[in-house]
Design a protein around this motif. Sequence first.
Motif: not given
Lengths: 265, 382
Positions: A25-40
């Motif tokens: 999800c290249e284009e949306e990846l930064l937004e995902i990282a912005d919205r959630v904490e990828v903890a694992y």
Amino acid sequence: MGKKPRVGVFKFASCDGCQLSLLDCEEELLEIADRVEVAYFLEATRLPLTGSFDLALVEGSISTPEQVEQIHDIRARSRVLVTIGACATAGGIQALRNFASVHEFLRLVYATPEYVETLATSTPIADHVPVDFELRGCPVNKTQLLELISATLAGRRPNIPRHSVCIDCKRAGITCLPVAYGVPCLGPVTQSGCGVLCPSYNRGCYGCFGPAQLTNVQGLVQAYRRAGVPEDELDRLFHTFNAWAPGFRESTRPVPKETEGNTEH
Amino acid sequence: MAPDEGRAETALLLRKTRFQDLLDHLVQAGYRVIGPTVREGVVTYDEIHRVEQIPRGWVDLQEPGKYRLRYDKNNPFWFSFTPGPISLKRYLFPPTQTLFRVRRDNGRPRAEAVIPDPPRYAFLGVRGCDVRAVAVQDRVYIDRQGQFSDSYYAKARERCLIIAVECQTFADTCFCTSMGSGPQVQSGADLVLTELPDAFVVRSLSDKGQAIVSALELPPAAPEQVAEADQAVREAAGSMERRVDTTDIRNLLLRNLENPRWEEVAKRCIACANCTMVCPTCFCFTVQEVTDLSGENIERRRVQDSCFNPEFSYAFGTIVRQTVSSRYRQWLTHKFATWYDQFGTPGCVGCGRCITWCPVGIDVTEELQAIRNSDGERGASA
């Protein structure tokens, strides 16, 4: 919005392709990282497994005794658990072992099979712990994965259809392969979601998304038999990534009694 | 007045050598011409500009669950095929449409309608069944009092031009004569063409159609040409073998809701929904609300759906029509029974698409006959 939701991505018996759909999800990846904490997420970060999760994305099937314990641990840590991909939702291609003897496979494949600790079967996550949502596919579809995450963040039901591939083929104006060319296609009994990838390239559907909701697999099996599709071809058609999914499981072969349930090796 | 005699007086002649003039004129008049053309092994409706794009000489073979095309170089006829999977529904009621968007603007939601303006379509080569199908859909989407019309559909219909071509050949799956929708086209089209080896007999049924033929300055057709063309259509109509007995069909179906035939057909039916998707009158859709990751942008979409999709009957937290038999029964009884109650006509036009495009070859005419044959037999195996 207060604290960002904690998301964990977990892997069992699988090829990692579905997890990679997330990184895809290249284009949306930064937004995902912005919205959630990828903890694992071992494919993306080396953070150790700690604490609890608001959303667990689980890839892979349960095929070893160790995995049985792990999935219970992850379930206990997670508020919402979503399985992603055919391995997690149906047991994957490795569930072909369920139709035969795992001992025979071990003997053929490994020089020293006694070092291998495995279960007699490969089974979906939902056979072991309660699952909140199953995202089908081999691999999962990127758009559906984004829809799932968006819906989870918005607290709504995801728009993930469970109907046949045919509905989307017809919406897209793609010619029906079985009717116009006599090509056996699993689309009529398969859940849509791939964006009718194979039919749009004149290939019959491989059933990557497993059986459609409340379909009639036997109806299609009988029709293809009547149309003269050879039995071995028909058998191969249903016995791929979703071979163990109910419906496909009983399509062409009798289900062996000794592999029902989750017998340990 | 016999219809053929009345029609003959105004019949004109369009030579095949002048057919390109018709296409050119339609484009000049601002139409987007949608006509039959071969694509991906089937005759479909697509945008055409040149007469070469018409499937001249192509012949289709259709039977339950099977469609094949072949080219016959010795065939002088241009319209020797019957309808393929695509109907005008695709253009008048597109499979997916965004209805409106909402975005948050300084915390306040702001809605914006995004229904596009429909093109001016000229549908060319429309067969009797499909002309009738448009009339059936008109009753669904257009409110004659003007209050509750579907705006896109109504506008697309108002602007469009329909040029029908009467069939002189039939597929094994056709049964328009039973449904009274063909092959002769008496209404619902602007122009009606009837084919001869080297020309078309042209009749205008509307002012829009009259404007086209006037602009082309078509000569009148000779009475013997008209007779020859009409004779060919009549003979073809007489040769159609597939039939549906529509006698009291509404009541027949509604008193057979528990007929064992529904369970029998459900063993073969896989509920894939192909029949409804290719049906030129099936109009069911679903509405979806979609958000993006940020939750700032929301979109409402209308998507073509089917009563064979289990979720179509999702209500009160569950799927009401769980079984395939209940979904098949819903479809068939709607088409041939409750459609009369809703719209005053049957929902079927006899195009036979649901028979051809059913991957397991279920034949709606056979199912209806089976219900009729077992009418009154209580619990008997059909």
